[in-house]
Scaffold this motif. Structure first.
Motif, PDB file in Angstrom:
ATOM      1  N   THR A  37      -4.480 -24.209 -19.413  1.00  0.00           N
ATOM      2  CA  THR A  37      -4.230 -25.199 -20.468  1.00  0.00           C
ATOM      3  C   THR A  37      -3.323 -26.314 -19.980  1.00  0.00           C
ATOM      4  OG1 THR A  37      -2.357 -23.895 -21.282  1.00  0.00           O
ATOM      5  CG2 THR A  37      -4.517 -23.497 -22.311  1.00  0.00           C
ATOM      6  N   LYS A  38      -2.427 -26.015 -19.051  1.00  0.00           N
ATOM      7  CA  LYS A  38      -1.498 -26.986 -18.455  1.00  0.00           C
ATOM      8  C   LYS A  38      -0.643 -27.694 -19.504  1.00  0.00           C
ATOM      9  CE  LYS A  38      -4.031 -28.124 -14.208  1.00  0.00           C
ATOM     10  NZ  LYS A  38      -4.655 -29.222 -13.420  1.00  0.00           N
ATOM     11  N   MET A  39      -0.218 -26.971 -20.514  1.00  0.00           N
ATOM     12  CA  MET A  39       0.562 -27.575 -21.592  1.00  0.00           C
ATOM     13  C   MET A  39       1.214 -26.471 -22.414  1.00  0.00           C
ATOM     14  SD  MET A  39      -2.394 -28.464 -24.380  1.00  0.00           S
ATOM     15  CE  MET A  39      -1.293 -28.017 -25.721  1.00  0.00           C
ATOM     16  N   HIS A  40       2.119 -26.899 -23.310  1.00  0.00           N
ATOM     17  CA  HIS A  40       2.646 -26.009 -24.325  1.00  0.00           C
ATOM     18  C   HIS A  40       1.946 -26.330 -25.642  1.00  0.00           C
ATOM     19  CE1 HIS A  40       6.682 -24.887 -22.192  1.00  0.00           C
ATOM     20  NE2 HIS A  40       5.621 -24.553 -21.498  1.00  0.00           N
ATOM     21  N   GLN A  41       1.803 -25.327 -26.475  1.00  0.00           N
ATOM     22  CA  GLN A  41       1.013 -25.483 -27.698  1.00  0.00           C
ATOM     23  C   GLN A  41       1.460 -26.673 -28.533  1.00  0.00           C
ATOM     24  OE1 GLN A  41       1.055 -22.048 -30.234  1.00  0.00           O
ATOM     25  NE2 GLN A  41      -0.364 -22.932 -31.732  1.00  0.00           N
ATOM     26  N   GLY A  42       2.760 -26.913 -28.618  1.00  0.00           N
ATOM     27  CA  GLY A  42       3.276 -27.989 -29.451  1.00  0.00           C
ATOM     28  C   GLY A  42       3.005 -29.382 -28.923  1.00  0.00           C
ATOM     29  N   GLN A  43       2.394 -29.478 -27.745  1.00  0.00           N
ATOM     30  CA  GLN A  43       2.140 -30.784 -27.157  1.00  0.00           C
ATOM     31  C   GLN A  43       0.818 -31.401 -27.603  1.00  0.00           C
ATOM     32  OE1 GLN A  43       3.059 -29.301 -22.940  1.00  0.00           O
ATOM     33  NE2 GLN A  43       3.959 -31.351 -22.895  1.00  0.00           N
ATOM     34  N   TRP A  55      -1.811 -18.682 -28.268  1.00  0.00           N
ATOM     35  CA  TRP A  55      -1.477 -19.386 -27.036  1.00  0.00           C
ATOM     36  C   TRP A  55      -0.451 -18.601 -26.238  1.00  0.00           C
ATOM     37  CZ3 TRP A  55      -3.063 -24.647 -26.035  1.00  0.00           C
ATOM     38  CH2 TRP A  55      -3.811 -25.239 -27.077  1.00  0.00           C
ATOM     39  N   ASN A  56      -0.594 -18.620 -24.930  1.00  0.00           N
ATOM     40  CA  ASN A  56       0.426 -18.082 -24.033  1.00  0.00           C
ATOM     41  C   ASN A  56       0.750 -19.173 -23.020  1.00  0.00           C
ATOM     42  OD1 ASN A  56       2.251 -16.480 -22.722  1.00  0.00           O
ATOM     43  ND2 ASN A  56       0.748 -15.041 -21.882  1.00  0.00           N
ATOM     44  N   ASP A  57       1.857 -19.850 -23.241  1.00  0.00           N
ATOM     45  CA  ASP A  57       2.245 -20.976 -22.398  1.00  0.00           C
ATOM     46  C   ASP A  57       3.100 -20.502 -21.230  1.00  0.00           C
ATOM     47  OD1 ASP A  57       1.083 -22.536 -24.406  1.00  0.00           O
ATOM     48  OD2 ASP A  57       2.999 -22.777 -25.455  1.00  0.00           O
ATOM     49  N   ALA A  58       2.919 -21.134 -20.086  1.00  0.00           N
ATOM     50  CA  ALA A  58       3.786 -20.862 -18.950  1.00  0.00           C
ATOM     51  C   ALA A  58       5.187 -21.392 -19.236  1.00  0.00           C
ATOM     52  CB  ALA A  58       3.229 -21.527 -17.691  1.00  0.00           C
ATOM     53  N   VAL A  59       6.188 -20.765 -18.667  1.00  0.00           N
ATOM     54  CA  VAL A  59       7.549 -21.278 -18.786  1.00  0.00           C
ATOM     55  C   VAL A  59       7.615 -22.686 -18.204  1.00  0.00           C
ATOM     56  CG1 VAL A  59       9.928 -20.949 -18.034  1.00  0.00           C
ATOM     57  CG2 VAL A  59       8.565 -18.961 -18.761  1.00  0.00           C
ATOM     58  N   ARG A  60       6.998 -22.866 -17.077  1.00  0.00           N
ATOM     59  CA  ARG A  60       6.953 -24.171 -16.411  1.00  0.00           C
ATOM     60  C   ARG A  60       5.957 -25.073 -17.139  1.00  0.00           C
ATOM     61  NH1 ARG A  60       4.403 -24.544 -10.355  1.00  0.00           N
ATOM     62  NH2 ARG A  60       3.872 -26.770 -10.345  1.00  0.00           N
ATOM     63  N   GLY A  90       2.084 -17.505 -18.269  1.00  0.00           N
ATOM     64  CA  GLY A  90       1.134 -17.600 -19.381  1.00  0.00           C
ATOM     65  C   GLY A  90      -0.282 -17.216 -19.014  1.00  0.00           C
ATOM     66  N   ARG A  91      -0.439 -16.184 -18.186  1.00  0.00           N
ATOM     67  CA  ARG A  91      -1.740 -15.885 -17.616  1.00  0.00           C
ATOM     68  C   ARG A  91      -2.567 -14.848 -18.378  1.00  0.00           C
ATOM     69  NH1 ARG A  91      -2.688 -18.041 -12.724  1.00  0.00           N
ATOM     70  NH2 ARG A  91      -0.936 -19.053 -11.661  1.00  0.00           N
ATOM     71  N   LEU A  92      -2.038 -14.297 -19.447  1.00  0.00           N
ATOM     72  CA  LEU A  92      -2.762 -13.194 -20.086  1.00  0.00           C
ATOM     73  C   LEU A  92      -2.472 -13.133 -21.579  1.00  0.00           C
ATOM     74  CD1 LEU A  92      -4.506 -10.607 -19.720  1.00  0.00           C
ATOM     75  CD2 LEU A  92      -2.376  -9.367 -19.273  1.00  0.00           C
ATOM     76  N   ILE A  93      -3.541 -13.003 -22.353  1.00  0.00           N
ATOM     77  CA  ILE A  93      -3.450 -12.739 -23.792  1.00  0.00           C
ATOM     78  C   ILE A  93      -4.366 -11.560 -24.097  1.00  0.00           C
ATOM     79  CG2 ILE A  93      -3.795 -13.602 -26.140  1.00  0.00           C
ATOM     80  CD1 ILE A  93      -3.577 -16.438 -25.029  1.00  0.00           C
ATOM     81  N   THR A  94      -3.871 -10.609 -24.860  1.00  0.00           N
ATOM     82  CA  THR A  94      -4.671  -9.455 -25.277  1.00  0.00           C
ATOM     83  C   THR A  94      -4.768  -9.433 -26.794  1.00  0.00           C
ATOM     84  OG1 THR A  94      -3.896  -8.169 -23.376  1.00  0.00           O
ATOM     85  CG2 THR A  94      -4.897  -6.945 -25.199  1.00  0.00           C
ATOM     86  N   LEU A  95      -5.977  -9.500 -27.295  1.00  0.00           N
ATOM     87  CA  LEU A  95      -6.227  -9.331 -28.727  1.00  0.00           C
ATOM     88  C   LEU A  95      -6.838  -7.951 -28.944  1.00  0.00           C
ATOM     89  CD1 LEU A  95      -7.781 -12.768 -29.815  1.00  0.00           C
ATOM     90  CD2 LEU A  95      -5.372 -12.138 -29.502  1.00  0.00           C
TER      91      LEU A  95
END
Length: 261
Positions: A37-43, A55-60, A90-95
């Motif tokens: 995604t290269k972003m944070h959700q709020g962007q 969303w799982n955003d990277a710290v960076r 932010g590399r993994l989301i499990t539903l």
């Protein structure tokens, strides 16, 4: 049930190129899993009536990241593997759903000079252990850019790429080891001998137009879902990224009561 995975190589950039929500609706997508995604959700302002967003955003900032847009509310959501050293990007989301787990995953790249190969393999081992534990509870479906061409049929020039990032013996063995734990590469299960089936192309040398590519995006499922697979598709006609979307159609449902939004 129609699932789609796509490394979008920057979600804000993709939104400037296409109406992603309209595309999801037109194609009746039940869940879209995206990587890089290269972003944070709020962007970004991205409204998806009828879909839940996770969303799982990277710290960076501006790096990595995953997201899932789904019509069906899960019973539980987990971000990462619960291992701090692997959960910063932010590399993994499990539903978790009643009938299965759905994971969006973006495997680390070993880098061109292989300086990150050791970490890539550590991550792979941790991920294998993670999905094995899930599979003991209920079937697993994981999808995304796994950053490896598994066999020689999965890239145009296997001989000249041996030992290169994404086609090292170590990375390929890592994926084989994962499959040996009771998982199947859905596309190869249905199309074991199909050549020219790629999901990523370099931006250089008109590689996409010439179909000089790699298949590094996958839908992998628990072995016991094999008989529920209807089709696995590579949507190479869909532009917007250096990767194309991939699709898995299953004869299954997210929940027993269809708890859609």
């Amino acid at each position: 049930m129609k699932l789609i995975s796509w490394n979008v190589n920057g979600f804000r950039a993709l939104l400037r190129k296409m109406d992603v929500y309209a595309w999801m609706q037109k194609n009746n997508v039940d869940a879209l899993c995206i990587q890089e995604t290269k972003m944070h959700q709020g962007q970004v302002q991205f409204d998806t009536p009828g879909y839940y967003q996770y969303w799982n955003d990277a710290v960076r900032k501006g790096y990595s990241g995953t997201a899932i847009f789904t019509k069906y509310k899960p019973v539980n959501v987990t971000y990462g593997m619960g291992i701090d050293m692997h959960d910063q990007e932010g590399r993994l989301i499990t539903l978790e759903y009643e009938r299965f787990f759905l994971l969006a995953v973006y495997t680390p790249n070993a880098k061109r000079d292989l300086t990150r190969l050791d970490y890539r393999l550590e991550w792979g081992t941790a991920f294998k252990n993670y999905v094995r534990q899930l599979d003991e509870i209920k079937p697993v479906i994981f999808c995304g850019d796994l950053n490896v061409a598994h066999t020689e049929i999965d890239l145009t020039y296997p001989k000249s790429n041996k030992g290169n990032s994404g086609f090292t013996i170590e990375e390929r063995q890592d994926f084989s080891s994962l499959l040996d734990c009771g998982f199947i590469d859905s596309f190869r299960a249905l199309y074991p001998n199909q050549t020219g089936a790629y999901t990523w192309w370099s931006f250089q040398f008109n590689a996409r137009q010439r179909n000089i590519g790699w298949r590094i995006d996958y839908f992998v499922t628990s072995e016991r879902l094999r008989n529920r697979m209807i089709d696995a598709k590579i949507l190479c006609e869909v532009a917007g990224s250096d990767h194309c979307p991939i699709e898995l159609d299953l004869n299954d449902s997210f929940t027993t009561d269809k708890n859609a939004m």
